[in-house]
Each structure stands twice: as C-alpha cells, then as structure tokens.
Design a protein around this motif. Structure first.
Motif, mmCIF file in Angstrom:
data_model
loop_
_atom_site.group_PDB
_atom_site.id
_atom_site.type_symbol
_atom_site.label_atom_id
_atom_site.label_comp_id
_atom_site.label_asym_id
_atom_site.label_seq_id
_atom_site.Cartn_x
_atom_site.Cartn_y
_atom_site.Cartn_z
ATOM 1 N N ASP A 15 0.811 -1.213 0.000
ATOM 2 C CA ASP A 15 0.000 0.000 0.000
ATOM 3 C C ASP A 15 0.848 1.269 0.000
ATOM 4 O OD1 ASP A 15 0.770 -0.903 2.561
ATOM 5 O OD2 ASP A 15 -0.591 0.541 3.496
ATOM 6 N N VAL A 16 2.156 1.081 0.081
ATOM 7 C CA VAL A 16 3.070 2.235 0.092
ATOM 8 C C VAL A 16 3.804 2.356 -1.242
ATOM 9 C CG1 VAL A 16 5.036 3.313 1.257
ATOM 10 C CG2 VAL A 16 3.374 1.971 2.576
ATOM 11 N N ASP A 17 4.277 1.225 -1.758
ATOM 12 C CA ASP A 17 4.939 1.233 -3.057
ATOM 13 C C ASP A 17 4.276 0.219 -3.983
ATOM 14 O OD1 ASP A 17 7.577 -0.279 -1.244
ATOM 15 O OD2 ASP A 17 6.066 -1.352 -2.400
ATOM 16 N N VAL A 18 4.623 0.249 -5.254
ATOM 17 C CA VAL A 18 3.995 -0.625 -6.253
ATOM 18 C C VAL A 18 4.576 -2.027 -6.109
ATOM 19 C CG1 VAL A 18 3.601 -1.006 -8.708
ATOM 20 C CG2 VAL A 18 3.649 1.324 -7.808
ATOM 21 N N ASN A 19 3.794 -2.924 -5.497
ATOM 22 C CA ASN A 19 4.270 -4.288 -5.265
ATOM 23 C C ASN A 19 3.079 -5.239 -5.222
ATOM 24 O OD1 ASN A 19 5.402 -6.728 -4.176
ATOM 25 N ND2 ASN A 19 7.129 -5.513 -3.428
ATOM 26 N N VAL A 20 2.665 -5.723 -6.386
ATOM 27 C CA VAL A 20 1.503 -6.611 -6.494
ATOM 28 C C VAL A 20 1.774 -7.934 -5.790
ATOM 29 C CG1 VAL A 20 -0.032 -7.824 -8.088
ATOM 30 C CG2 VAL A 20 0.779 -5.530 -8.650
ATOM 31 N N ARG A 21 3.005 -8.418 -5.885
ATOM 32 C CA ARG A 21 3.360 -9.695 -5.252
ATOM 33 C C ARG A 21 3.096 -9.649 -3.750
ATOM 34 N NH1 ARG A 21 8.134 -11.901 -2.909
ATOM 35 N NH2 ARG A 21 8.338 -14.150 -3.232
ATOM 36 N N ASN A 22 3.504 -8.562 -3.124
ATOM 37 C CA ASN A 22 3.299 -8.415 -1.687
ATOM 38 C C ASN A 22 1.809 -8.313 -1.342
ATOM 39 O OD1 ASN A 22 3.246 -6.059 0.773
ATOM 40 N ND2 ASN A 22 4.524 -7.875 1.096
ATOM 41 N N PHE A 23 1.038 -7.657 -2.217
ATOM 42 C CA PHE A 23 -0.417 -7.565 -2.025
ATOM 43 C C PHE A 23 -1.044 -8.952 -2.015
ATOM 44 C CE2 PHE A 23 -4.509 -7.683 -4.346
ATOM 45 C CZ PHE A 23 -5.321 -7.056 -3.401
ATOM 46 N N ILE A 24 -0.627 -9.795 -2.967
ATOM 47 C CA ILE A 24 -1.184 -11.147 -3.067
ATOM 48 C C ILE A 24 -0.781 -11.985 -1.857
ATOM 49 C CG2 ILE A 24 -1.088 -13.308 -4.388
ATOM 50 C CD1 ILE A 24 -0.852 -11.561 -6.923
ATOM 51 N N ASP A 178 2.693 -6.447 -16.191
ATOM 52 C CA ASP A 178 1.922 -6.657 -14.967
ATOM 53 C C ASP A 178 0.695 -5.758 -15.018
ATOM 54 O OD1 ASP A 178 0.905 -7.268 -12.545
ATOM 55 O OD2 ASP A 178 2.723 -6.894 -11.399
ATOM 56 N N TYR A 179 -0.324 -6.235 -15.722
ATOM 57 C CA TYR A 179 -1.542 -5.445 -15.925
ATOM 58 C C TYR A 179 -2.374 -5.345 -14.651
ATOM 59 C CZ TYR A 179 0.173 -6.753 -20.499
ATOM 60 O OH TYR A 179 0.990 -6.966 -21.579
ATOM 61 N N ARG A 180 -2.049 -6.149 -13.652
ATOM 62 C CA ARG A 180 -2.742 -6.097 -12.363
ATOM 63 C C ARG A 180 -2.514 -4.753 -11.672
ATOM 64 N NH1 ARG A 180 0.245 -11.356 -10.114
ATOM 65 N NH2 ARG A 180 1.929 -9.922 -10.676
ATOM 66 N N ARG A 181 -1.417 -4.122 -11.977
ATOM 67 C CA ARG A 181 -1.083 -2.835 -11.350
ATOM 68 C C ARG A 181 -2.137 -1.776 -11.629
ATOM 69 N NH1 ARG A 181 5.363 -1.821 -12.563
ATOM 70 N NH2 ARG A 181 6.174 -3.611 -11.396
ATOM 71 N N VAL A 182 -2.707 -1.818 -12.840
ATOM 72 C CA VAL A 182 -3.728 -0.835 -13.204
ATOM 73 C C VAL A 182 -4.911 -0.935 -12.252
ATOM 74 C CG1 VAL A 182 -5.226 0.025 -15.047
ATOM 75 C CG2 VAL A 182 -3.017 -1.012 -15.623
ATOM 76 N N ARG A 272 -0.130 -14.168 -14.854
ATOM 77 C CA ARG A 272 -0.870 -14.935 -13.848
ATOM 78 C C ARG A 272 -1.786 -13.990 -13.080
ATOM 79 N NH1 ARG A 272 3.453 -18.581 -10.702
ATOM 80 N NH2 ARG A 272 1.521 -19.442 -9.848
ATOM 81 N N ILE A 273 -3.068 -14.114 -13.290
ATOM 82 C CA ILE A 273 -4.022 -13.140 -12.742
ATOM 83 C C ILE A 273 -5.086 -13.761 -11.842
ATOM 84 C CG2 ILE A 273 -3.702 -11.569 -14.695
ATOM 85 C CD1 ILE A 273 -6.339 -12.617 -15.850
ATOM 86 N N SER A 274 -5.178 -15.087 -11.792
ATOM 87 C CA SER A 274 -6.293 -15.735 -11.094
ATOM 88 C C SER A 274 -6.306 -15.445 -9.594
ATOM 89 C CB SER A 274 -6.270 -17.238 -11.348
ATOM 90 O OG SER A 274 -5.024 -17.796 -10.967
ATOM 91 N N THR A 275 -5.166 -15.580 -8.923
ATOM 92 C CA THR A 275 -5.117 -15.351 -7.475
ATOM 93 C C THR A 275 -5.401 -13.886 -7.160
ATOM 94 O OG1 THR A 275 -3.435 -17.081 -7.332
ATOM 95 C CG2 THR A 275 -3.742 -15.709 -5.397
ATOM 96 N N PHE A 276 -4.863 -12.996 -7.965
ATOM 97 C CA PHE A 276 -5.081 -11.561 -7.782
ATOM 98 C C PHE A 276 -6.570 -11.228 -7.845
ATOM 99 C CE2 PHE A 276 -5.704 -7.369 -9.743
ATOM 100 C CZ PHE A 276 -5.053 -6.551 -8.834
ATOM 101 N N LEU A 277 -7.242 -11.692 -8.883
ATOM 102 C CA LEU A 277 -8.660 -11.384 -9.045
ATOM 103 C C LEU A 277 -9.503 -12.077 -7.981
ATOM 104 C CD1 LEU A 277 -9.023 -11.513 -12.935
ATOM 105 C CD2 LEU A 277 -8.928 -9.498 -11.465
ATOM 106 N N ASP A 278 -9.075 -13.253 -7.553
ATOM 107 C CA ASP A 278 -9.808 -13.993 -6.527
ATOM 108 C C ASP A 278 -9.909 -13.189 -5.230
ATOM 109 O OD1 ASP A 278 -11.100 -16.553 -5.705
ATOM 110 O OD2 ASP A 278 -9.473 -16.551 -4.239
ATOM 111 N N ILE A 279 -8.886 -12.415 -4.912
ATOM 112 C CA ILE A 279 -8.896 -11.596 -3.692
ATOM 113 C C ILE A 279 -10.048 -10.589 -3.749
ATOM 114 C CG2 ILE A 279 -7.613 -9.859 -2.374
ATOM 115 C CD1 ILE A 279 -5.031 -11.311 -3.308
ATOM 116 N N TYR A 280 -10.231 -9.958 -4.912
ATOM 117 C CA TYR A 280 -11.315 -8.995 -5.088
ATOM 118 C C TYR A 280 -12.678 -9.696 -5.049
ATOM 119 C CZ TYR A 280 -8.218 -5.134 -6.437
ATOM 120 O OH TYR A 280 -7.283 -4.122 -6.431
#
Length: 322
Positions: A15-24, A178-182, A272-280
């Motif tokens: 939530d501070v820097d751009v890090n999708v991996r850490n979000f997941i 990494d289109y998840r960043r958008v 790889r987008i499945s786990t990311f979208l699953d969180i939402y």
C-alpha cells in the motif's frame, strides 16, 4: 485508496509502493475444496458466446481472417468503442476490442512495414500505398533498426537459414506486462511513481545510457496517460484503483488491451491473474455485493475477450507460432 482497498490487509508494504506480489501474499486465501461452488454460464454469456462462435465460423470460412485493417494505424485511441455485437453491447460485462469490430485484424506497421503489407495481402487486402512511403522514408520500423545493427556474418547466417527466428521478424518475443497494477493502484498513482523514477534517474551526468532511460520513462508516462484516454472511449475512468471485482477485471483488461493495441509480440501473455482477481471476488462475495453467478459471468466475459485476440501475421509466422 481507502474505498478501493477496504477489507484488504495492509501488513506488508504493497500500500506504500507498487508491489503486487506483496499484495497477493498478504491477502490471498488458499482453497483446498472442490469445484462444487462453480456456477454455469448466464443467459447473457450464452448469447454473446453464441454470437462470437458465429463470427469465428465466418472467420474460418474467410480463409482464417474475417477482416483486416488497411487504413488506420493501430494505437491506444485509434478507434472508437467496439463490441462483440452492437445490438447486445449492454450484455457485455467486460468491454474493449483491439479494433472497432470483433476479430478484425489491426494494421501494425511499426514492427516492419513489409511484414504488415505481406500479412494483409496474404488474405486479399491491400494496405494504403501512403504507408509504404511513411514507414520507409519518415519513420524507422523495428525491422529496419535490427537490420541496421546486424553484422555481415549475421546477415549471411540468416540468409542461408543457419539461424532462424531472428529479431528482425520475431523481435517482439513474449511480452508479459503486470496489468494487475492498473487495477490495484490506478493510472494516476502509477504515473506519479514513474515521475519519481524520472526525477531520480541519473546523477546529473547525461551519459548515453541515462539519456536513453529518461526518454523511455517519458514514453512510459505518455503511454499510461494514453491508457486513461482509451478507457474513456468506453466510458470508464481508470485514473484511480478499482473499487469492485468487476472494476478490477475491467481495469486489468484495459491494461492488457493497451498492450495488444500497440504491440504484436509472438506471445502477448496476460500473465498470472487468477489469485489476484480472486482476492477482489472473495471480498465482494463477503460484502454481499457480488454473487457466485455474477462472478462467473465476469470471468467468462473476460475469457471471451482473451479468445478474440488476433494479429495479422505472415504465413511463415503462423506456421511457427500458431
């Protein structure tokens, strides 16, 4: 950010820097159950998929290409909004096409004008003659840049087919952004981070490497701004992060759409987008703002869009990669 990130754990630093991996890693929930929770396709999905299958049949009957652009150079905002079927556009939960019509191949000459012309002519289309002059006299293509860099030995090896698949024809390779960043951060935050990158780029000494990198970062900022304009064509504002699962899927797809509107790599992977979208999806299900059936519909409509991705290729390219 507070509204978009409600319910998410902030134990890490995503939530501070751009890090999708850490979000997941911070927010995903493992699932060890079976598929019994899954829902079937909705009526809207069946109607759209039925129409798309009709178009795919027409495409096969037209020697594998339904239509090919010959006048408009593809870009983020080259076209107005496009839908699987204009009469059913309200059924589409996830919107966005490469061109203005479903399965229509874009004209992408920046990789090489000769390849773009050959690809079109293979299927009975002729590119406007003005582009031959533009992309040979006024604008260097990727293809020409690579040939300018080749040594005599490389050219001989290529000509005699000792080495094939060289960068002049296949140089775009596999492109995975990494289109998840958008979805997670929104375009404005990504632009601000890129501006910081540019500000911190270099030590004041303008070496060739620093000049090139600063120019590339400027291009990245311009591209992100262009993505916002592209989304507006479909009535969406992606300047901020996605606030729902539907927006997360749509924002992510817009990021991917921007890539396939401007690049024709050998493999344009969405990653790889499945786990990311699953969180939402899990968050919205818990909130009661989304049902399992609606979630299935969103994924189905996104998948339909992925299955519509097409590029105009020369026959030898298709033989290798398709």
């Amino acid at each position: 950010m507070a509204e978009a990130w409600r319910g998410f754990k902030k134990d890490g630093h995503w939530d501070v820097d751009v890090n999708v991996r850490n979000f997941i890693q911070t927010n995903y929930t493992p699932y060890d159950g079976d598929e019994s929770f899954l829902e079937g396709p909705t009526e809207a999905t069946n109607k759209l998929w039925g129409r798309l299958q009709e178009l795919q049949k027409e495409e096969r009957e037209h020697n594998g290409v339904l239509e090919c652009e010959t006048e408009v150079v593809s870009s983020l905002t080259a076209y107005g909004p496009g839908y699987i079927d204009e009469s059913m556009k309200d059924l589409e939960q996830i919107v966005g096409l490469q061109t203005d019509k479903p399965l229509k191949r874009a004209f992408m000459p920046y990789g090489g004008i000769k390849m773009a012309q050959q690809a079109a002519s293979t299927y009975g289309y002729e590119v406007n003659a003005k582009y031959d002059k533009i992309f040979n006299e006024y604008h260097k293509t990727h293809n020409q840049a690579v040939f300018d860099a080749y040594t005599d030995e490389m050219k001989v090896a290529r000509h005699t087919h000792i080495v094939t698949g060289l960068p002049d024809t296949y140089g775009r390779g596999r492109i995975v952004g990494d289109y998840r960043r958008v979805a997670l951060y929104g375009i404005d935050f990504l632009i601000e981070q890129k501006k910081k990158d540019k500000k911190n780029c270099g030590t004041g000494v303008m070496t060739e490497e620093i000049i090139r990198l600063r120019e590339e970062i400027a291009d990245q900022i311009k591209a992100l701004q262009g993505m916002k304009e592209m989304a507006k064509i479909y009535g969406y504002d992606i300047s901020g992060p996605a606030t729902t699962a539907k927006e997360a899927i749509q924002w992510l797809y817009f990021g991917y759409l921007a890539a396939i509107k401007t690049q024709n790599g050998a493999a344009m992977s969405v990653g790889r987008i499945s786990t990311f979208l699953d969180i939402y999806i899990e968050r919205d299900l818990k909130e009661g703002t989304l049902t399992e059936k609606e979630a299935q519909e969103l994924i189905d409509h996104m998948t339909m869009k992925f299955r519509m991705v097409k590029f105009a290729r020369i026959p030898s390219y298709n033989q290798l990669f398709s």
